[in-house]
Write a protein that holds these residues in place. Structure first.
Motif, PDB file in Angstrom:
ATOM      1  N   ALA A   1       0.830  -1.210   0.000  1.00 42.06           N
ATOM      2  CA  ALA A   1       0.000   0.000   0.000  1.00 42.06           C
ATOM      3  C   ALA A   1       0.862   1.257   0.000  1.00 42.06           C
ATOM      4  CB  ALA A   1      -0.895  -0.006   1.228  1.00 42.06           C
ATOM      5  N   PRO A   2       0.473   2.267  -0.798  1.00 41.57           N
ATOM      6  CA  PRO A   2       1.237   3.519  -0.799  1.00 41.57           C
ATOM      7  C   PRO A   2       1.227   4.190   0.582  1.00 41.57           C
ATOM      8  CG  PRO A   2      -0.621   3.653  -2.324  1.00 41.57           C
ATOM      9  CD  PRO A   2      -0.661   2.288  -1.719  1.00 41.57           C
ATOM     10  N   CYS A   3       2.189   5.053   0.797  1.00 40.47           N
ATOM     11  CA  CYS A   3       2.458   5.594   2.128  1.00 40.47           C
ATOM     12  C   CYS A   3       1.779   6.947   2.363  1.00 40.47           C
ATOM     13  CB  CYS A   3       3.966   5.732   2.268  1.00 40.47           C
ATOM     14  SG  CYS A   3       4.509   6.670   3.679  1.00 40.47           S
ATOM     15  N   PRO A   4       0.855   7.046   3.315  1.00 38.79           N
ATOM     16  CA  PRO A   4       0.193   8.318   3.578  1.00 38.79           C
ATOM     17  C   PRO A   4       1.133   9.363   4.174  1.00 38.79           C
ATOM     18  CG  PRO A   4      -0.734   6.554   4.958  1.00 38.79           C
ATOM     19  CD  PRO A   4       0.419   5.970   4.220  1.00 38.79           C
ATOM     20  N   ALA A   5       2.250   8.913   4.766  1.00 32.98           N
ATOM     21  CA  ALA A   5       3.176   9.852   5.410  1.00 32.98           C
ATOM     22  C   ALA A   5       4.056  10.585   4.400  1.00 32.98           C
ATOM     23  CB  ALA A   5       4.046   9.120   6.428  1.00 32.98           C
ATOM     24  N   CYS A   6       3.967  10.204   3.118  1.00 43.54           N
ATOM     25  CA  CYS A   6       4.746  10.914   2.096  1.00 43.54           C
ATOM     26  C   CYS A   6       4.190  12.319   1.841  1.00 43.54           C
ATOM     27  CB  CYS A   6       4.765  10.136   0.785  1.00 43.54           C
ATOM     28  SG  CYS A   6       5.991   8.808   0.781  1.00 43.54           S
ATOM     29  N   GLN A   7       2.934  12.529   2.169  1.00 43.72           N
ATOM     30  CA  GLN A   7       2.323  13.833   1.909  1.00 43.72           C
ATOM     31  C   GLN A   7       2.833  14.852   2.925  1.00 43.72           C
ATOM     32  OE1 GLN A   7      -1.929  13.586   1.692  1.00 43.72           O
ATOM     33  NE2 GLN A   7      -2.156  15.683   0.929  1.00 43.72           N
ATOM     34  N   HIS A   8       3.477  15.873   2.409  1.00 41.04           N
ATOM     35  CA  HIS A   8       4.146  16.863   3.233  1.00 41.04           C
ATOM     36  C   HIS A   8       3.218  17.519   4.268  1.00 41.04           C
ATOM     37  CE1 HIS A   8       6.697  20.173   4.373  1.00 41.04           C
ATOM     38  NE2 HIS A   8       5.724  20.999   4.048  1.00 41.04           N
ATOM     39  N   GLU A   9       2.030  17.953   3.852  1.00 36.48           N
ATOM     40  CA  GLU A   9       1.118  18.637   4.793  1.00 36.48           C
ATOM     41  C   GLU A   9       0.680  17.712   5.916  1.00 36.48           C
ATOM     42  OE1 GLU A   9       0.536  18.476   1.486  1.00 36.48           O
ATOM     43  OE2 GLU A   9      -0.239  20.392   0.726  1.00 36.48           O
ATOM     44  N   VAL A  10       0.545  16.426   5.607  1.00 38.28           N
ATOM     45  CA  VAL A  10       0.147  15.466   6.642  1.00 38.28           C
ATOM     46  C   VAL A  10       1.253  15.370   7.688  1.00 38.28           C
ATOM     47  CG1 VAL A  10      -0.390  13.024   7.103  1.00 38.28           C
ATOM     48  CG2 VAL A  10      -1.371  14.166   5.094  1.00 38.28           C
ATOM     49  N   ARG A  11       2.502  15.326   7.219  1.00 39.04           N
ATOM     50  CA  ARG A  11       3.630  15.250   8.161  1.00 39.04           C
ATOM     51  C   ARG A  11       3.750  16.531   8.992  1.00 39.04           C
ATOM     52  NH1 ARG A  11       6.619  13.541   3.966  1.00 39.04           N
ATOM     53  NH2 ARG A  11       8.108  15.244   4.181  1.00 39.04           N
ATOM     54  N   SER A  12       3.446  17.690   8.375  1.00 35.49           N
ATOM     55  CA  SER A  12       3.507  18.950   9.126  1.00 35.49           C
ATOM     56  C   SER A  12       2.487  18.955  10.253  1.00 35.49           C
ATOM     57  CB  SER A  12       3.222  20.150   8.222  1.00 35.49           C
ATOM     58  OG  SER A  12       4.197  20.230   7.237  1.00 35.49           O
ATOM     59  N   VAL A  13       1.249  18.591   9.937  1.00 35.28           N
ATOM     60  CA  VAL A  13       0.202  18.566  10.970  1.00 35.28           C
ATOM     61  C   VAL A  13       0.597  17.569  12.057  1.00 35.28           C
ATOM     62  CG1 VAL A  13      -2.215  18.001  11.447  1.00 35.28           C
ATOM     63  CG2 VAL A  13      -1.624  19.296   9.377  1.00 35.28           C
ATOM     64  N   SER A  14       1.104  16.412  11.644  1.00 37.14           N
ATOM     65  CA  SER A  14       1.543  15.389  12.597  1.00 37.14           C
ATOM     66  C   SER A  14       2.625  15.936  13.532  1.00 37.14           C
ATOM     67  CB  SER A  14       2.061  14.179  11.814  1.00 37.14           C
ATOM     68  OG  SER A  14       2.870  13.370  12.634  1.00 37.14           O
ATOM     69  N   ALA A  15       3.596  16.642  12.965  1.00 39.15           N
ATOM     70  CA  ALA A  15       4.703  17.189  13.764  1.00 39.15           C
ATOM     71  C   ALA A  15       4.183  18.237  14.755  1.00 39.15           C
ATOM     72  CB  ALA A  15       5.754  17.795  12.857  1.00 39.15           C
ATOM     73  N   LEU A  16       3.225  19.054  14.308  1.00 39.93           N
ATOM     74  CA  LEU A  16       2.697  20.103  15.187  1.00 39.93           C
ATOM     75  C   LEU A  16       1.890  19.505  16.340  1.00 39.93           C
ATOM     76  CD1 LEU A  16       1.736  22.693  12.435  1.00 39.93           C
ATOM     77  CD2 LEU A  16       3.547  22.942  14.132  1.00 39.93           C
ATOM     78  N   ILE A  17       1.124  18.449  16.047  1.00 42.86           N
ATOM     79  CA  ILE A  17       0.368  17.778  17.117  1.00 42.86           C
ATOM     80  C   ILE A  17       1.347  17.108  18.089  1.00 42.86           C
ATOM     81  CG2 ILE A  17      -1.258  15.888  17.623  1.00 42.86           C
ATOM     82  CD1 ILE A  17      -2.731  16.642  15.017  1.00 42.86           C
ATOM     83  N   HIS A  18       2.379  16.499  17.522  1.00 45.89           N
ATOM     84  CA  HIS A  18       3.421  15.869  18.351  1.00 45.89           C
ATOM     85  C   HIS A  18       4.062  16.911  19.283  1.00 45.89           C
ATOM     86  CE1 HIS A  18       6.764  12.978  19.060  1.00 45.89           C
ATOM     87  NE2 HIS A  18       7.452  14.090  19.212  1.00 45.89           N
ATOM     88  N   ASN A  19       4.419  18.060  18.742  1.00 46.32           N
ATOM     89  CA  ASN A  19       5.029  19.128  19.547  1.00 46.32           C
ATOM     90  C   ASN A  19       4.089  19.649  20.625  1.00 46.32           C
ATOM     91  OD1 ASN A  19       7.247  18.903  17.930  1.00 46.32           O
ATOM     92  ND2 ASN A  19       6.819  20.731  16.708  1.00 46.32           N
ATOM     93  N   LEU A  20       2.810  19.749  20.273  1.00 42.16           N
ATOM     94  CA  LEU A  20       1.816  20.176  21.261  1.00 42.16           C
ATOM     95  C   LEU A  20       1.764  19.174  22.416  1.00 42.16           C
ATOM     96  CD1 LEU A  20      -0.714  21.735  22.314  1.00 42.16           C
ATOM     97  CD2 LEU A  20      -2.072  20.259  20.821  1.00 42.16           C
ATOM     98  N   LEU A  21       1.705  17.886  22.060  1.00 44.14           N
ATOM     99  CA  LEU A  21       1.580  16.841  23.090  1.00 44.14           C
ATOM    100  C   LEU A  21       2.800  16.797  24.011  1.00 44.14           C
ATOM    101  CD1 LEU A  21      -0.115  14.121  20.883  1.00 44.14           C
ATOM    102  CD2 LEU A  21      -1.163  15.275  22.850  1.00 44.14           C
ATOM    103  N   ASN A  22       3.955  17.196  23.465  1.00 44.84           N
ATOM    104  CA  ASN A  22       5.152  17.270  24.307  1.00 44.84           C
ATOM    105  C   ASN A  22       5.020  18.333  25.397  1.00 44.84           C
ATOM    106  OD1 ASN A  22       6.479  15.212  23.042  1.00 44.84           O
ATOM    107  ND2 ASN A  22       7.631  16.539  21.649  1.00 44.84           N
ATOM    108  N   ARG A  23       4.072  19.244  25.234  1.00 48.81           N
ATOM    109  CA  ARG A  23       3.821  20.297  26.225  1.00 48.81           C
ATOM    110  C   ARG A  23       2.614  19.965  27.099  1.00 48.81           C
ATOM    111  NH1 ARG A  23       8.351  23.224  26.634  1.00 48.81           N
ATOM    112  NH2 ARG A  23       9.342  23.196  24.595  1.00 48.81           N
ATOM    113  N   CYS A  24       2.116  18.744  26.954  1.00 45.99           N
ATOM    114  CA  CYS A  24       0.942  18.328  27.714  1.00 45.99           C
ATOM    115  C   CYS A  24       1.310  17.117  28.562  1.00 45.99           C
ATOM    116  CB  CYS A  24      -0.193  17.920  26.767  1.00 45.99           C
ATOM    117  SG  CYS A  24      -0.756  19.258  25.715  1.00 45.99           S
ATOM    118  N   ASP A  25       0.521  16.887  29.595  1.00 51.61           N
ATOM    119  CA  ASP A  25       0.653  15.652  30.337  1.00 51.61           C
ATOM    120  C   ASP A  25      -0.490  14.754  29.875  1.00 51.61           C
ATOM    121  OD1 ASP A  25       1.770  13.971  32.472  1.00 51.61           O
ATOM    122  OD2 ASP A  25      -0.210  14.269  33.354  1.00 51.61           O
ATOM    123  N   VAL A  26      -0.132  13.763  29.079  1.00 51.35           N
ATOM    124  CA  VAL A  26      -1.158  12.943  28.440  1.00 51.35           C
ATOM    125  C   VAL A  26      -1.909  12.102  29.475  1.00 51.35           C
ATOM    126  CG1 VAL A  26      -1.562  11.091  26.772  1.00 51.35           C
ATOM    127  CG2 VAL A  26       0.017  12.944  26.205  1.00 51.35           C
ATOM    128  N   GLY A  27      -1.181  11.594  30.474  1.00 51.88           N
ATOM    129  CA  GLY A  27      -1.793  10.753  31.498  1.00 51.88           C
ATOM    130  C   GLY A  27      -2.955  11.435  32.207  1.00 51.88           C
TER     131      GLY A  27
END
Ligand SMILES: [Zn+2]
Ligand SMILES: [Zn+2]
Length: 227
Positions: free
Chosen positions: A14-40
């Motif tokens: 199956a082709p890779c959804p992570a190749c799409q640049h905008e998808v990776r940008s949104v993913s990175a921004l959510i990841h960075n946000l979560l690093n500033r949160c306490d998920v537990g």
């Protein structure tokens, strides 16, 4: 007419959804946000979370996914929900502010964002492990590889951790042999799984005897490596 696949990962999977640049940008921004949160405890941990949310508000979401995928879909949906939740955020150019209501709406989305981010991580790892996704001209090089990978946001999910993919020189047998110098190499299962899935995964191999990267075609595969 047979449909030929040119998309990464080039191995007819199956082709890779992570190749799409905008998808990776949104993913990175959510990841960075979560690093500033306490998920537990589903709480914003520090003020930089507001900056991350501001960034997320100002990024371009993909109009459509080039590769439809439920995991990428959910990640974009939760990203859009975060943008909606922060509709009335303000910035005076120096500080970015959110009200107690915004904080409550964002914090309610943390568990969902963490689950979506962890799920997308698996696709992201596949994407970044294969150099051909980033640029068709790059080749993957088979060589010893160790380090630590990211552990995920959801506590106890046990993603990632330490890895040590070994390549051992053996006197005979092994999994592949360099025909030019006669060196036999025994490979960690990680490499064998990649080769089994896609015989063209590796374009080059680091030969410890020749001390250079040599084309994969110079190697003889002892027996079809299987996972
Ligand atoms: Zn990719
Ligand atoms: Zn060699």
């Amino acid at each position: 007419m047979t449909q030929q696949q040119f998309n990464p990962p080039f191995d007819r999977s199956a082709p890779c959804p992570a190749c799409q640049h905008e998808v990776r940008s949104v993913s990175a921004l959510i990841h960075n946000l979560l690093n500033r949160c306490d998920v537990g405890s589903s709480t914003i941990r520090d003020g930089k979370a507001w900056v991350r949310l501001w960034d997320l508000r100002h990024t371009t979401f993909p109009a459509a996914l080039t590769v439809p995928h439920p995991v990428a879909d959910e990640l974009m949906a939760v990203g859009r929900a975060l943008v909606e939740a922060t509709e009335d955020m303000t910035s005076d150019g120096l500080t970015i502010k959110g009200s107690a209501e915004i904080r409550a709406r964002v914090e309610a989305l943390i568990p969902r964002a963490a689950a979506a981010s962890d799920a997308f991580n698996a696709l992201s790892v596949m994407h970044f492990d294969d150099q051909r996704h980033c640029s068709g001209s790059h080749q993957n090089i088979l060589r010893e590889w160790k380090g630590y990978s990211w552990n995920g946001h959801v506590p106890g999910a046990n993603l990632g951790g330490e890895y040590n993919y070994t390549v051992e020189v053996v006197s005979e047998g092994g999994d592949i042999a360099h025909t030019a110098c006669g060196t036999h190499l025994k490979l960690h299962d990680h490499f064998k799984q990649n080769i089994a899935r896609d015989p063209e995964f590796y374009g080059q191999v680091w030969c410890p005897s020749c001390r250079q990267n040599v084309p994969m075609w110079q190697f003889e595969i002892s027996e079809a490596p299987h996972a």
